[in-house]
Design an enzyme around this catalytic site. Structure first.
Site, short mmCIF file in Angstrom:
data_model
loop_
_atom_site.label_atom_id
_atom_site.label_comp_id
_atom_site.label_asym_id
_atom_site.label_seq_id
_atom_site.Cartn_x
_atom_site.Cartn_y
_atom_site.Cartn_z
N HIS A 341 103.25 108.97 53.92
CA HIS A 341 102.33 110.20 53.51
C HIS A 341 102.13 110.24 51.94
O HIS A 341 101.15 110.40 51.56
CB HIS A 341 102.92 111.51 54.16
CG HIS A 341 102.01 112.76 53.83
ND1 HIS A 341 101.30 113.19 54.75
CD2 HIS A 341 102.02 113.19 52.74
CE1 HIS A 341 100.79 114.40 54.49
NE2 HIS A 341 100.75 114.38 52.92
N GLU A 342 103.12 110.18 51.17
CA GLU A 342 102.94 110.47 49.52
C GLU A 342 102.10 109.12 49.27
O GLU A 342 101.30 109.13 48.42
CB GLU A 342 104.16 110.47 49.07
CG GLU A 342 105.07 111.80 49.43
CD GLU A 342 104.03 113.12 49.00
OE1 GLU A 342 103.21 113.02 48.14
OE2 GLU A 342 104.16 114.06 49.91
N HIS A 345 98.47 109.87 49.54
CA HIS A 345 97.78 110.46 48.21
C HIS A 345 97.73 109.61 47.12
O HIS A 345 96.95 109.76 46.32
CB HIS A 345 98.92 111.51 47.95
CG HIS A 345 98.95 112.69 48.69
ND1 HIS A 345 97.50 113.42 49.31
CD2 HIS A 345 99.75 113.40 49.87
CE1 HIS A 345 97.67 114.61 50.00
NE2 HIS A 345 99.20 114.48 50.05
N GLU A 369 94.26 115.50 51.46
CA GLU A 369 95.21 115.39 52.36
C GLU A 369 94.63 114.54 53.37
O GLU A 369 95.22 113.80 54.28
CB GLU A 369 95.28 116.89 53.06
CG GLU A 369 96.10 117.01 54.09
CD GLU A 369 97.44 117.08 53.51
OE1 GLU A 369 98.53 117.19 54.37
OE2 GLU A 369 97.58 117.07 52.51
#
Length: 576
Positions: A341-342, A345, A369
């Site tokens: 997930h990071e 980003h 997001e």
């Protein structure tokens, strides 16, 4: 920063310092909301400035046919760029200091107090620069030069419009109000922590009421004469996405998901989750996570991968984008999925145009997001991904991981309604967001009193998810956002999720072999597609809707998100 849902119990802390600065001073950067506790703004898109290298930077754009640059014909614009560059570099220093604080700095009160003074002093300098009347004078002169010169300077016009908007919003906040907001934020966060530990909403009620009062007062200063109060608050986090638009999106999602969730919970075809726990040491988890995040496109040569209490992403330029994660011995899902997930980003940050100006940074929190959730949900929670990754898991964990890709896929996607938002699965998570959105918007509208939040919360949790909330800590005290005056932040989580699903739909249209690419670990085509559709544009579009309409052919449409969840969970749970 992520559990099975669009964030982990970690993302909340990045909100602490960032959100308040966003409300007071809009010219910092969106990065912070994803970037840990680096005290920068969330609305100005310079955050830790999320930029990249795909398109030409604002100063490099040769907008006219004869390659004349606007800063060659406007001394005011050239001087303005110099001042903006200085502001951004100081913002980036705050990002580095924040990362150090969360990852490397000695963990004691005296060190923290000294760092607080350092960051406060730097924030004061930056705020003064952002509200200097000379900045507005340069903007006005550059706008006059633009009008007089003519030519197709679209990027320059967009940058000037953004800077004017931010300056005027900042200027409207009285110093006394900014100081009062800062002081109360610190007080409210402390009382929230005490109340949460005691599971006693009454211990936080008065401070929370003051949070809403101050946030409303600040929005009143910033809003246009005919502007909606809550829409003004939303604009700090999701630019040009008014409440009416979000109401329409969220209502469609809620009406579709409530009956779907009920069917899923009634199904007897529940996935076996036994593969998620076992002899899985944290060093082996980190080894796998680092391999996977690099495989999807995170360039660790221009960043770092560390461990912290709360996973987050921090960017001080496109050439220094860092991520952290956390791992728990014996259970691997949280750490590996959080890292991916990071990584989403961070990939966004690494692929912005490489300049220090707002136009070359993240469009909004929802846009950011969407990038983390594209990689987390539509790639790493897919069947194809676990056909790719399961052999790696077996090789690293050894005989203790004797599971098929299908078993792993089912386990990581299992649905289990939770009291806690950050522990929710992707199917039930949207209702957690909608609940908070409706509560805070009703308070701002005067339709709900702060003292009635616990009762409203518990009633809505039962109605939406069938969950009986047992205490305030499991209910309305679980999130830090409101204590940080981050009212209007919650909707961006669901906006990002819906955007990610829409991007996946159109990406699959361009790549019919999407699943085959993922199964083979060939992620570059997908990453390059995202760069072309999202990353390279920075903040050139005025809103997420505008970007999606220009790049995909239609504004944000929740039907793709609904279709994705319906298809996936009907298949997983054997629904008719």
């Amino acid at each position: 920063f992520h559990f099975p849902s669009p964030e982990t119990p970690t993302k909340t802390m990045r909100i602490v310092n960032a959100c308040l600065v966003a409300l007071i001073s809009t010219r910092s950067s969106l990065a912070f909301a994803f970037a840990g506790a680096t005290p920068q703004s969330t609305a100005g898109r310079a955050f830790s400035v999320r930029c990249g290298s795909t398109t030409m930077a604002a100063t490099d754009v040769a907008s006219t046919a004869d390659a004349v640059k606007f800063d060659d014909v406007s001394e005011s614009y050239k001087e303005l760029l110099g001042k903006l560059n200085t502001i951004t570099q100081l913002d980036r220093c705050q990002s580095v200091m924040g990362y150090d604080q969360q990852v490397f700095m000695p963990k004691n009160g005296e060190t923290a107090a000294q760092r607080g003074q350092q960051m406060s002093a730097l924030s004061g300098v930056v705020h003064n620069m952002k509200t200097d009347k000379a900045l507005l004078s340069l903007i006005e002169k550059a706008e006059a030069d633009l009008a007089a010169h003519g030519g197709d300077f679209k990027d320059e016009a967009r940058l000037l419009a953004m800077e004017r908007k931010d300056f005027l919003k900042n200027e409207r906040i009285p110093t006394e109000l900014a100081s009062r907001a800062s002081a109360h934020q610190a007080k409210a966060q402390q009382s929230w922590q005490v109340a949460r530990a005691a599971s006693d909403f009454s211990a936080f009620e008065s401070d929370l009421a003051e949070c809403y009062s101050i946030a409303t007062e600040m929005a009143e200063c910033k809003r246009d004469p005919d502007g909606d109060m809550y829409s003004t608050m939303l604009d700090e986090f999701e630019t040009s996405m008014p409440k009416q638009r979000i109401d329409e999106l969220f209502e469609e999602i809620k009406e579709s998901l409530v009956p779907l969730i009920a069917k899923v919970l009634e199904s007897e075809n529940k996935p076996d989750k036994s593969c998620l726990t076992g002899a899985f040491p944290t060093d082996k988890q980190a080894e796998i996570a680092n391999k996977l995040v690099k495989a999807i496109g995170y360039d660790a040569d221009f960043g770092r991968i560390d461990v912290s209490t709360h996973p987050f992403t921090s960017s001080s330029s496109t050439k220094d984008v860092r991520i952290t994660s956390r791992f728990t011995d014996g259970t691997w899902r949280e750490g590996i999925i959080a890292t991916l997930h990071e990584g989403g980003h961070a990939i966004y940050e690494q692929n912005h145009p490489s300049s220090p100006y707002q136009i070359d940074s993240a469009l909004s929190l929802g846009a950011h997001e969407s990038q983390s959730l594209f990689w987390e949900r539509h790639v790493s929670l897919s069947k194809a991904f676990w056909r790719y990754a399961t052999p790696m898991m077996k090789e690293t964990f050894g005989d203790g991981f004797d599971y098929s890709p299908e078993e792993v896929y089912g386990a990581v996607n299992a649905v289990n309604p939770s009291f806690i938002r950050v522990e929710a699965d992707e199917l039930t998570y949207p209702l957690h967001v909608i609940l908070r959105y409706q509560i805070e918007s009703d308070i701002v509208a005067g339709d709900l009193n702060v003292k009635d939040i616990p009762q409203r919360w518990n009633t809505d949790m039962k109605r939406l998810l069938g969950v009986d909330v047992e205490n305030d800590a499991q209910g309305c005290l679980q999130d830090m956002h409101w204590s940080a005056l981050a009212i209007g932040y919650f909707p961006t989580y669901l906006i990002g999720a819906a955007t990610a699903a829409q991007l996946e739909h159109f990406c699959r249209a361009d790549f019919p072999n999407f699943d085959a690419l993922v199964e083979k670990g060939e992620f570059s085509p997908l990453r390059e597609w995202l760069t072309e559709k999202v990353h390279k544009h920075g903040s050139r579009y005025e809103s997420l809707d505008a970007m999606l309409e220009a790049e995909l052919g239609e504004k944000l449409n929740p039907k793709y998100f609904i279709k994705y969840l319906t298809s996936k969970y009907s298949d997983l749970y054997g629904l008719e």
